[in-house]
Design an enzyme around this catalytic site. Sequence first.
Site, PDB file in Angstrom:
ATOM      1  N   ARG A  98       0.893  -1.168   0.000  1.00 26.98           N
ATOM      2  CA  ARG A  98       0.000   0.000   0.000  1.00 26.98           C
ATOM      3  C   ARG A  98       0.923   1.208   0.000  1.00 26.98           C
ATOM      4  O   ARG A  98       1.622   1.461   0.992  1.00 26.98           O
ATOM      5  CB  ARG A  98      -0.911  -0.017   1.220  1.00 26.98           C
ATOM      6  CG  ARG A  98      -1.642   1.290   1.431  1.00 26.98           C
ATOM      7  CD  ARG A  98      -2.774   1.185   2.417  1.00 26.98           C
ATOM      8  NE  ARG A  98      -3.931   0.520   1.827  1.00 26.98           N
ATOM      9  CZ  ARG A  98      -5.166   0.568   2.303  1.00 26.98           C
ATOM     10  NH1 ARG A  98      -5.430   1.252   3.397  1.00 26.98           N
ATOM     11  NH2 ARG A  98      -6.151  -0.066   1.708  1.00 26.98           N
ATOM     12  N   HIS A 130      -6.998   0.664  -6.642  1.00 29.00           N
ATOM     13  CA  HIS A 130      -7.280  -0.214  -5.504  1.00 29.00           C
ATOM     14  C   HIS A 130      -7.900  -1.507  -6.048  1.00 29.00           C
ATOM     15  O   HIS A 130      -9.075  -1.819  -5.802  1.00 29.00           O
ATOM     16  CB  HIS A 130      -8.203   0.489  -4.521  1.00 29.00           C
ATOM     17  CG  HIS A 130      -8.198  -0.099  -3.134  1.00 29.00           C
ATOM     18  ND1 HIS A 130      -7.385  -1.157  -2.758  1.00 29.00           N
ATOM     19  CD2 HIS A 130      -8.926   0.220  -2.029  1.00 29.00           C
ATOM     20  CE1 HIS A 130      -7.618  -1.454  -1.493  1.00 29.00           C
ATOM     21  NE2 HIS A 130      -8.543  -0.637  -1.020  1.00 29.00           N
ATOM     22  N   GLN A 133      -9.746  -4.106  -3.838  1.00 27.24           N
ATOM     23  CA  GLN A 133     -11.089  -3.643  -3.464  1.00 27.24           C
ATOM     24  C   GLN A 133     -12.084  -3.964  -4.580  1.00 27.24           C
ATOM     25  O   GLN A 133     -13.192  -4.463  -4.320  1.00 27.24           O
ATOM     26  CB  GLN A 133     -11.056  -2.128  -3.206  1.00 27.24           C
ATOM     27  CG  GLN A 133     -12.399  -1.527  -2.858  1.00 27.24           C
ATOM     28  CD  GLN A 133     -12.909  -1.984  -1.501  1.00 27.24           C
ATOM     29  OE1 GLN A 133     -12.209  -1.882  -0.518  1.00 27.24           O
ATOM     30  NE2 GLN A 133     -14.132  -2.512  -1.454  1.00 27.24           N
ATOM     31  N   ASP A 221     -17.174   6.681  -2.203  1.00 23.77           N
ATOM     32  CA  ASP A 221     -15.902   6.595  -1.466  1.00 23.77           C
ATOM     33  C   ASP A 221     -15.710   7.957  -0.795  1.00 23.77           C
ATOM     34  O   ASP A 221     -16.396   8.936  -1.145  1.00 23.77           O
ATOM     35  CB  ASP A 221     -14.769   6.286  -2.470  1.00 23.77           C
ATOM     36  CG  ASP A 221     -13.382   6.177  -1.833  1.00 23.77           C
ATOM     37  OD1 ASP A 221     -13.292   6.023  -0.596  1.00 23.77           O
ATOM     38  OD2 ASP A 221     -12.387   6.255  -2.577  1.00 23.77           O
ATOM     39  N   CYS A 261     -16.435   1.359  -0.121  1.00 23.52           N
ATOM     40  CA  CYS A 261     -15.237   0.581   0.212  1.00 23.52           C
ATOM     41  C   CYS A 261     -14.907   0.677   1.702  1.00 23.52           C
ATOM     42  O   CYS A 261     -14.239  -0.206   2.231  1.00 23.52           O
ATOM     43  CB  CYS A 261     -14.065   1.064  -0.627  1.00 23.52           C
ATOM     44  SG  CYS A 261     -13.774   2.846  -0.499  1.00 23.52           S
ATOM     45  N   ARG A 289     -13.485  -8.698   1.082  1.00 21.10           N
ATOM     46  CA  ARG A 289     -12.079  -8.345   0.860  1.00 21.10           C
ATOM     47  C   ARG A 289     -11.175  -9.547   1.116  1.00 21.10           C
ATOM     48  O   ARG A 289     -10.202  -9.779   0.409  1.00 21.10           O
ATOM     49  CB  ARG A 289     -11.671  -7.175   1.773  1.00 21.10           C
ATOM     50  CG  ARG A 289     -12.314  -5.827   1.455  1.00 21.10           C
ATOM     51  CD  ARG A 289     -11.875  -5.321   0.082  1.00 21.10           C
ATOM     52  NE  ARG A 289     -10.443  -5.356  -0.071  1.00 21.10           N
ATOM     53  CZ  ARG A 289      -9.605  -4.409   0.357  1.00 21.10           C
ATOM     54  NH1 ARG A 289     -10.075  -3.330   0.910  1.00 21.10           N
ATOM     55  NH2 ARG A 289      -8.291  -4.528   0.176  1.00 21.10           N
TER      56      ARG A 289
HETATM   57  N1   CP Z   1     -11.378  -0.337   1.908  1.00 20.48           N
HETATM   58  C1   CP Z   1     -10.130  -0.348   2.393  1.00 20.48           C
HETATM   59  O1   CP Z   1      -9.135  -0.499   1.658  1.00 20.48           O
HETATM   60  O2   CP Z   1     -10.051  -0.184   3.731  1.00 20.48           O
HETATM   61  P1   CP Z   1      -8.718   0.030   4.573  1.00 20.48           P
HETATM   62  O3   CP Z   1      -8.127   1.338   4.137  1.00 20.48           O
HETATM   63  O4   CP Z   1      -9.134   0.036   6.004  1.00 20.48           O
HETATM   64  O5   CP Z   1      -7.766  -1.092   4.265  1.00 20.48           O
HETATM   65  N1  NVA Z   2      -9.931   6.658  -1.766  1.00 19.81           N
HETATM   66  C1  NVA Z   2      -9.635   6.202  -0.428  1.00 19.81           C
HETATM   67  C2  NVA Z   2      -9.862   4.749  -0.316  1.00 19.81           C
HETATM   68  C3  NVA Z   2      -9.638   4.168   1.040  1.00 19.81           C
HETATM   69  C4  NVA Z   2      -9.848   2.680   1.069  1.00 19.81           C
HETATM   70  C5  NVA Z   2      -8.215   6.564  -0.068  1.00 19.81           C
HETATM   71  O1  NVA Z   2      -7.325   6.456  -0.927  1.00 19.81           O
HETATM   72  O2  NVA Z   2      -7.964   6.985   1.067  1.00 19.81           O
END
Ligand code: CP
Ligand code: NVA
Length: 312
Positions: A98, A130, A133, A221, A261, A289
């Site tokens: 990430r 993502h 997701q 989102d 999400c 997930r």
């Molecule tokens: N939806 C999602 O990716 O959640 P987190 O940021 O908590 O991993």
């Molecule tokens: N768009 C959001 C998604 C979190 C799962 C972010 O990048 O923070």
Amino acid sequence: MTRHFLEVDDLTPDELEEVLALASVPAGFLPRTLEDQGAALVFEKPSVRTRNSTELAVVALGGHPVYIQGPEVGIDTRETAEDVARTLACYHAVICGRVLDHRVLVRMAAALDAAGLDVPVVNLLSDRAHPCQALADLLTLRQAFPDTAGLTLAYIGDANNVWRSLAIAAAMTGIAFRTASPDGYGPGPEDLARLAGLGLDHLVTTDPAGAAAGADALYTDVWTSMGQEEESARRLRDFAGFTVDEALLARAAPHAVVLHCLPAHRGEEVSAGVLESPRSLVWPQAANRMHAVRGLLAWLGGARPDDDGDLP
Ligand code: CP
Ligand code: NVA
């Protein structure tokens, strides 16, 4: 050639179906493709769902997850992304990241390929995408609707990472897609061209009510993604009117479901009432997930559905 998963269309549509079929297999029935192997999980940003679902998926496949926080490895500060990747590949069968900057994942994958190391890189969210997701989102939609081809999915909000992977996933599975964003937060020409190239049936608008009209599913989102916190006040103003609330849901089809999400900011991109309503699938979506990433990791490890398309 090693298969990396940085965006949904790193898979062909047929391969995407294979991953989804594996994701629908109960954990104990999948081959233990990570038996006695490590899985590096590098997180430069916070997470609840992604970390926990991926750790448990690795364990279900017989592997050992190692959670690593960004500052520990210091990608491009302590050492280069390439050196981090090559080092982690000494111990791990898969590197999941990430990252703040999507290009870091691209460089990691390229460094592993150049070194002839057969270790996939998996995107656990970047500023651009993502895809894990989106796999869970497809699973969730398929649990709600027997046939998702021809379904209409309306995304209301920021055309950012989650949106991009979802739109690509929709294109690859025959879901009609609508995007409603305020001026300045919609898809750019590059995205539109990419999605058109994938054959997406796509309506792009600045009118959330128009996008929601008759839709089978609404998706939203956060308005301020991780790393954009300094823009939060401006975004709150700019996204006013884009809340997925009871009035907007009333425009959708009577059977419409709501996805998010998570994390959710009640009263901003979604109302508390809609998020907690029976139309909301956010909890099964969160649970998916884990199933989705388990299917993906099994696929990357060589598992395939049998000829009937389900159990390996
Ligand atoms: N939806 C999602 O990716 O959640 P987190 O940021 O908590 O991993
Ligand atoms: N768009 C959001 C998604 C979190 C799962 C972010 O990048 O923070």
